[in-house]
Design a protein around this motif. Structure first.
Motif, PDB file in Angstrom:
ATOM      1  N   GLN A 164      -0.790  -8.863  -5.037  1.00 41.44           N
ATOM      2  CA  GLN A 164       0.349  -8.541  -4.314  1.00 41.44           C
ATOM      3  C   GLN A 164       1.439  -7.939  -5.223  1.00 41.44           C
ATOM      4  OE1 GLN A 164       3.095 -11.817  -2.985  1.00 41.44           O
ATOM      5  NE2 GLN A 164       2.263 -11.305  -0.874  1.00 41.44           N
ATOM      6  N   CYS A 205       2.536  -3.879  -5.037  1.00 33.72           N
ATOM      7  CA  CYS A 205       3.764  -3.490  -4.952  1.00 33.72           C
ATOM      8  C   CYS A 205       4.300  -2.542  -6.002  1.00 33.72           C
ATOM      9  CB  CYS A 205       4.845  -4.781  -5.128  1.00 33.72           C
ATOM     10  SG  CYS A 205       4.737  -5.841  -3.488  1.00 33.72           S
ATOM     11  N   TYR A 207       2.136  -7.980   1.129  1.00 34.91           N
ATOM     12  CA  TYR A 207       2.907  -7.358   0.044  1.00 34.91           C
ATOM     13  C   TYR A 207       4.098  -8.139  -0.225  1.00 34.91           C
ATOM     14  CZ  TYR A 207       0.524  -2.883   0.892  1.00 34.91           C
ATOM     15  OH  TYR A 207      -0.447  -1.820   1.252  1.00 34.91           O
TER      16      TYR A 207
END
Length: 585
Positions: free
Chosen positions: A258, A262, A567
């Motif tokens: 994640q 990002c 996300y």
């Protein structure tokens, strides 16, 4: 419908055509759709799912847990029952942490295939038999559907002796969805188990009810890997048989990926802002986050970070091509833009209308930067990047010219000869091949992909048909004339049937194409290494996901919750903590 005949049409250039040096409205500009604005804005410029110290701590824990799970695989691969081996592999794959153990899992499955195949006296229950069939087929092993013969009664129904009939039927349902052509027993199993599970839903409770509902919507083989991982964590942690080490490892892995995803979105958001295309292309869809999510579905592993960024940039351009050719430009302008792409020269921009001129220069600048980065990595496939993008514009132009000249396909197969290339569904896996680098990909593999082999043609057909079904009503309502699509072609082919009847027939073609894909993945004689075939399958899974009920790429609110889970929302954090944040986006 034979996929080999669908693409018997060449993509010609337009550079030989006589054209005015100045674009004019020789044809009235097409009415364009009012696309939904960007949902996420600049959100990922500042958002981070964790602090640097938290990320470092997660990586430290994962390093230890990764080895603990590896020992677990090795121990269970030697002394455990078949059922335990299969459940472990299935769990690792559904939690999407199997990429850490490719060799170990392959060794386990090879043993299962060889040893159990030689055991003529095996009497495994239906769940174990179906799970074994599913996992082996998924990994390209030949397994006969005759293993299910002993579970059929005299009337052809499927039966099981174990106490959890729903679990067994669910496993058989998923196994039947990796069938290939001619396997009538699995055709029957699909119908039987679907009816069984729909009836059982009335009496089921969570988590089995959630599992059945999800399977009836999308069989396990067709689910995007990261989407399924985030969903299955919430299921797995409720199971009394869960392994706490595996569960914690999966959650930490989600957190680490994640953070990486990002960072990639931050880079892409900055790139998009620097392009300054919004004022020049207000008619085009602005979908940076959604496009990254799409490409993440094709290549999710951490080593492909540059590949995801590259793919997102390239397909943002392809998306804009689609909006220009399909919804905005005149035929004359489309011709000029395609010629300019073929020339690949900044001077060609001078012959383009203003909105195209600015965009064209940005395309050239971005592709040159991508090529430079690939060369620095030692990637030998740099030249294909530009050529594939040019090919995409040629395909779009061919379809637009065909439509403008009154092209009206008499049947679906004739329509697909034009609309499959212009779907750009071939370009996604082939660009993925390029980004995977020299260790995985060869020039032969790229040329194989560009020649529309059966597995890629089948993937393109699925994307084309599902897209047409999902967007059919919206496009007809938004346009001043009937939009040519496979839906309209199907209605004509079958004597003016209703659109609902056409949807059913097109979905039957989708099922046939999935069977083609399953067959092409079997080894031998699979044409390419497993990672390349998996990229094609992953690309198809994303097409199924994005166009399941509606055109979720064009209507981005449909993806908001899923993107938030991938996300933003941590699996270790309760959902309600993220709800306010989600609603504010």
């Amino acid at each position: 419908m034979a996929t080999s005949s669908i693409l018997a049409v060449s993509t010609c250039t337009v550079s030989s055509l006589v054209v005015s040096p100045v674009a004019g409205d020789l044809l009235h500009r097409k009415p364009h759709f009012d696309h939904h604005p960007n949902v996420w804005g600049d959100y990922f410029l500042t958002f981070s799912p964790c602090t640097p110290s938290m990320l470092l701590n997660m990586k430290s824990k994962v390093h230890i847990m990764e080895e603990q799970v590896r020992r677990m695989i090795l121990e269970r691969s030697s002394g455990s029952s078949l059922h335990v081996k299969l459940e472990l592999v299935d769990t690792l794959e559904r939690l999407c942490i199997d990429y850490h153990y490719v060799k170990e899992i392959d060794d386990v499955l090879r043993w299962i295939h060889e040893e159990v195949e030689d055991d003529a006296d095996n009497h495994y229950d239906l769940h174990t038999t179906a799970l074994r069939f599913y996992l082996l087929r998924k990994h390209g092993y030949h397994v006969s559907p005759d293993v299910f013969l002993r579970f059929r009664d005299e009337e052809g129904n499927f039966t099981c002796d174990d106490s959890n009939g729903t679990r067994s039927m669910l496993s058989l349902y998923n196994a039947a969805h990796v069938r290939i052509h001619g396997e009538e027993m699995l055709d029957d199993a699909m119908v039987f188990t679907e009816n069984y599970l729909q009836s059982a839903m009335k009496h089921l409770q969570s988590p089995m009810a959630d599992e059945v509902r999800c399977a009836l919507r999308t069989p396990l083989f067709r689910r995007p890997r990261r989407v399924e991982a985030r969903r299955y964590i919430s299921v797995y942690q409720k199971l009394p048989t869960r392994n706490e080490t595996i569960l914690e490892f999966a959650k930490l892995d989600v957190g680490i990926l994640q953070a990486l995803y990002c960072e990639e979105l931050k880079t892409l958001t900055m790139w998009w802002k620097q392009l300054q295309l919004r004022d020049h292309l207000s008619f085009a869809r602005e979908r940076i986050v959604e496009m990254h999510f799409w490409m993440l579905g094709v290549l999710f592993e951490p080593q492909y970070s540059f590949g995801r960024i590259m793919l997102t940039k390239l397909f943002i351009f392809v998306s804009i091509f689609d909006d220009i050719y399909d919804n905005y430009s005149t035929l004359e302008e489309s011709k000029l833009f395609t010629e300019a792409m073929e020339r690949w020269d900044e001077e060609a921009a001078e012959e383009l209308p203003g909105y195209m001129k600015f965009f064209y220069k940005k395309v050239l600048t971005t592709i040159k930067a991508i090529e430079r980065d690939l060369k620095l990595q030692g990637n030998k496939h740099v030249d294909y990047v530009k050529n594939l993008l040019i090919h995409a514009t040629q395909c779009y132009y061919n379809e637009v010219k065909w439509r403008t000249e009154g092209g009206e396909a008499a049947n679906v197969e004739e329509h697909l000869k034009i609309s499959v290339p212009s779907s750009s569904c071939m370009h996604v896996p082939v660009y993925a091949f390029i980004s995977m680098g020299n260790d995985v990909t060869t020039d032969d593999a790229i040329n194989w992909g560009m020649a529309y082999p059966k597995i890629i043609t089948s993937s393109c057909i699925i994307g084309r048909l599902l897209n047409d079904i999902a967007s059919h009503e919206r496009e007809q309502e938004s346009s001043e004339h009937v939009v040519s699509s496979t839906v309209e072609a199907c209605m004509r082919e079958h004597g003016g049937i209703s659109k609902e009847e056409a949807y059913v027939k097109l979905r039957e073609l989708v099922e046939e194409s999935w069977m083609d894909i399953a067959e092409e993945c079997l080894r031998p004689p699979a044409a390419q290494p497993a990672p390349l075939l998996e990229a094609v399958v992953n690309a198809t899974r994303m097409l199924d996901f994005l166009y399941k009920d509606q055109d979720a790429y064009t209507l981005p609110h449909a993806l908001k919750d899923t993107i938030h889970s991938i996300y933003v929302d941590s699996p270790s954090r309760k959902r309600e903590h993220g709800s306010t944040l989600l609603e504010s986006i």
